[in-house]
Write a protein that holds these residues in place. Sequence first.
Motif, PDB file in Angstrom:
ATOM      1  N   GLY A 143       0.813  -1.214   0.000  1.00  0.00           N
ATOM      2  CA  GLY A 143       0.000   0.000   0.000  1.00  0.00           C
ATOM      3  C   GLY A 143       0.842   1.258   0.000  1.00  0.00           C
ATOM      4  N   GLU A 146       3.557   4.217  -4.620  1.00  0.00           N
ATOM      5  CA  GLU A 146       4.129   5.449  -5.171  1.00  0.00           C
ATOM      6  C   GLU A 146       5.593   5.564  -4.793  1.00  0.00           C
ATOM      7  OE1 GLU A 146       2.678   5.180  -2.339  1.00  0.00           O
ATOM      8  OE2 GLU A 146       2.651   6.985  -1.108  1.00  0.00           O
ATOM      9  N   ASP A 155       8.429  -2.960  11.819  1.00  0.00           N
ATOM     10  CA  ASP A 155       7.170  -2.244  11.609  1.00  0.00           C
ATOM     11  C   ASP A 155       7.318  -0.989  10.760  1.00  0.00           C
ATOM     12  OD1 ASP A 155       6.119  -4.138  13.221  1.00  0.00           O
ATOM     13  OD2 ASP A 155       5.667  -2.839  14.925  1.00  0.00           O
TER      14      ASP A 155
ATOM     15  N   GLU B  82      -7.242  -1.759   2.636  1.00  0.00           N
ATOM     16  CA  GLU B  82      -6.415  -1.279   1.524  1.00  0.00           C
ATOM     17  C   GLU B  82      -5.313  -2.251   1.077  1.00  0.00           C
ATOM     18  OE1 GLU B  82      -5.964   2.756  -0.026  1.00  0.00           O
ATOM     19  OE2 GLU B  82      -4.332   2.838   1.425  1.00  0.00           O
ATOM     20  N   THR B  87      -2.926   0.339  -4.764  1.00  0.00           N
ATOM     21  CA  THR B  87      -3.803   1.290  -4.068  1.00  0.00           C
ATOM     22  C   THR B  87      -3.164   1.780  -2.772  1.00  0.00           C
ATOM     23  OG1 THR B  87      -5.580  -0.108  -4.889  1.00  0.00           O
ATOM     24  CG2 THR B  87      -6.189   1.626  -3.342  1.00  0.00           C
ATOM     25  N   PHE B  88      -3.146   3.101  -2.578  1.00  0.00           N
ATOM     26  CA  PHE B  88      -2.529   3.629  -1.353  1.00  0.00           C
ATOM     27  C   PHE B  88      -3.186   4.910  -0.871  1.00  0.00           C
ATOM     28  CE2 PHE B  88       0.032   4.548  -5.169  1.00  0.00           C
ATOM     29  CZ  PHE B  88      -0.034   5.930  -5.228  1.00  0.00           C
ATOM     30  N   ARG B  91      -4.298   5.256   3.089  1.00  0.00           N
ATOM     31  CA  ARG B  91      -3.160   5.534   3.963  1.00  0.00           C
ATOM     32  C   ARG B  91      -2.961   7.037   4.103  1.00  0.00           C
ATOM     33  NH1 ARG B  91       1.419   4.695   0.930  1.00  0.00           N
ATOM     34  NH2 ARG B  91       2.582   6.518   1.587  1.00  0.00           N
ATOM     35  N   TYR B  92      -3.007   7.759   2.981  1.00  0.00           N
ATOM     36  CA  TYR B  92      -2.847   9.214   3.044  1.00  0.00           C
ATOM     37  C   TYR B  92      -3.975   9.850   3.844  1.00  0.00           C
ATOM     38  CZ  TYR B  92       1.006   9.680  -0.312  1.00  0.00           C
ATOM     39  OH  TYR B  92       2.224   9.634  -0.916  1.00  0.00           O
ATOM     40  N   ARG B 122      -5.479  -2.565   7.812  1.00  0.00           N
ATOM     41  CA  ARG B 122      -4.546  -3.654   7.497  1.00  0.00           C
ATOM     42  C   ARG B 122      -3.369  -3.652   8.470  1.00  0.00           C
ATOM     43  NH1 ARG B 122      -1.536  -3.145   1.827  1.00  0.00           N
ATOM     44  NH2 ARG B 122      -0.587  -4.953   2.780  1.00  0.00           N
ATOM     45  N   TYR B 125      -0.105  -1.360   8.228  1.00  0.00           N
ATOM     46  CA  TYR B 125      -0.127   0.092   8.436  1.00  0.00           C
ATOM     47  C   TYR B 125       0.103   0.423   9.909  1.00  0.00           C
ATOM     48  CZ  TYR B 125      -1.906   1.209   3.710  1.00  0.00           C
ATOM     49  OH  TYR B 125      -2.054   1.392   2.351  1.00  0.00           O
ATOM     50  N   HIS B 126       1.284   0.072  10.422  1.00  0.00           N
ATOM     51  CA  HIS B 126       1.548   0.248  11.857  1.00  0.00           C
ATOM     52  C   HIS B 126       1.477   1.718  12.275  1.00  0.00           C
ATOM     53  CE1 HIS B 126       2.944  -3.938  12.204  1.00  0.00           C
ATOM     54  NE2 HIS B 126       3.543  -3.743  11.035  1.00  0.00           N
ATOM     55  N   VAL B 241      -1.302   6.707  -8.472  1.00  0.00           N
ATOM     56  CA  VAL B 241      -0.545   6.430  -9.695  1.00  0.00           C
ATOM     57  C   VAL B 241       0.819   5.857  -9.329  1.00  0.00           C
ATOM     58  CG1 VAL B 241       0.241   7.324 -11.897  1.00  0.00           C
ATOM     59  CG2 VAL B 241      -1.699   8.412 -10.744  1.00  0.00           C
ATOM     60  N   GLY B 249       2.327   9.074  -7.484  1.00  0.00           N
ATOM     61  CA  GLY B 249       1.792   9.643  -6.248  1.00  0.00           C
ATOM     62  C   GLY B 249       0.284   9.695  -6.235  1.00  0.00           C
TER      63      GLY B 249
END
Lengths: 174, 426
Positions: A143, A146, A155, B82, B87-88, B91-92, B122, B125-126, B241, B249
Amino acid sequence: MESKVEFRPAPLRVPEGEPFRLSDAALAEIERLAPRYATRAALLLPALWMVQRQQGYISEASMRHVAAVLGVSPVKVYSVVTFYHMYHESPPGRWNIQVCHNLSCSLLGAEKLLDLLHAKLGVGEDEPTADGRFMIQRVECLGACEHAPVCQINDDFVFDVTPKDLERKLDELK
Amino acid sequence: MADVILTSRFATKDSHTLASYVADGGYGAAKKALAMTPEQVLEEVKKSGLRGRGGAGFPTGMKWGFIPKSDKPVYLCINADESEPGTFKDRYLMDLDPHLLIEGIIISCWAIRSHDCYIYIRGEYHSTYDVMQKALDEAYAAGYLGDDVAGTGFRLHCTMHKGAGAYICGEETGLIESLEGKKGEPRIKPPFPAIVGLFGCPTIVNNVETITCVPWIIEHGGEAYAKIGVGKSTGTKLWCVSGHVKKPGLLELPLGLPFKTMLEEHCGGMRDPKRPLKAVIPGGSSVPVLTAAEMMDCNLDYESIAAKGSMLGSAGMIVIEEGTCMVWTLAILTRFYADESCGQCTPCREGTSWVNDILWRIERGGATPKDIDLLHNLCDNMMGKTICVLADACVMPVRSFLEKFGAEFQAHFEHGSCPQAEPVHI
Ligand SMILES: Cc1cc2nc3c(=O)[nH]c(=O)nc-3n(C[C@H](O)[C@H](O)[C@H](O)COP(=O)(O)O)c2cc1C
Ligand code: SF4
Ligand code: FES
């Protein structure tokens, strides 16, 4: 003819491990969260994260302990632990280097990073080095495409990784 | 400014803190919603034309409307799993504006009469988890969550729940099973979660981005939102992208913009002028691939991408340059599905790894042209024959690659393996 099956090998047996009990703080956290869920079983994933944080991996002894704390059967705990990729069923290295090998990262050099790691550390996937310092894992899209190619060391994300970055990391991490 | 709704605060200093959010007028929409009836809130969301951003594009207001009137508790699950390759965006959103998500949750729960929300994030995503948890703690302390939300008497609890590395837990019923402390094995539908979901109760599962659109809709009205975008593709959309562009980005654009504009003006074009665009996977790895020619006159909205035979999906756009081996690319794509199949359905469990094996054989040597027939046969036996659409998500790339890049497969057979020294330029 080379037809390499690209799966992570599943260990056949989980080590029994040391006798295990969750810390008092973790047990208190479970009781704090319990009213938020309609069943105690729903706390299984959070409880397993607590075990992994405390012990680094999820042994058979810890599975029996979690089963007793939540009132579920040990075999159910086992089935859950083995279903999810992030739970370690044996001790990982001190530094678990997870390299994303999905498309965006592969397009920008993930395999080169993996080649370098295997050559430098002399181990395959999912097996800690003899000194227990490192482990290499292939993981799916993290994820963060980019910033491909992407790794996670324990982590933490490492973005836009070059072979040089990785070599430096291997020297730095003790 | 209407063309950025979700990312407008991303450049603000300490945008993730409550103080900064409130200073920018945050939680005003929640207060407004709590003074409306749940039906009025639902009506605004329906009017907005907002469609789910998790992949399926289902109208959000309509989904909320499926909640039956009953005494059972209603749950909202935020899908922050996610895991769709490419795909990200979520997160943002969670890193840079966690209170926007919390405000969206308050409004949405009010509309569907839910008192319990879970954010299923997920496991990888710590740090995002920590940001979100901190924002929840702040919201509780300020009285925006808890037994008396903003002094209105509305009770709402919101809990972070961490996954542990399983793509299938992004599928909404897999997510529900996982939340219940089980393997993330999707359920047979119907019944749909809106009727029988978490703990057997009515449940709405929505993507992070979907819910973060809600505060703007309440603040400015559903009609204002529907004016952005084109036709049934209303609002703005976050695009992820990645791949061979100069500036990969996250982008927020009104739906309906030409791809060409995005590529040339927003992504700086391709990274290497000697290697033009070859193909694009427009909506996360599970959608059919489009060729450069198809893409260069395609607009970026649900209908236009569908008209080209693909899907907007999760808007995870993977851009591929000339000189990339498409057999190798497809082998990497399908490896993911083989690895992530939950194993309940035979066509998926066996089919995904069989397909992947064949593709590595074509790439590395040992395949015969008959393997193409076998691939088609496997696809026919997977598509539409399983509990969830993960099997279909593997078939769609395979079929589209075979159709559009068939000559490359033939070249592999003639050469005995990949004719390129390196399948990709690094
Ligand atoms: C295999 C599979 C994986 C999925 N992964 C995700 C995911 O990671 N995030 C997400 O929001 N939706 C994911 N979805 C879609 C969800 O099932 C569901 O449609 C979505 O969360 C609904 O929210 P929305 O209406 O707001 O889009 C996935 C679906 C499938 C079949
Ligand atoms: S299609 Fe695949 S992932 Fe989906 S339920 Fe069946 S086996 Fe599991
Ligand atoms: S493909 Fe590697 S982070 Fe997404």
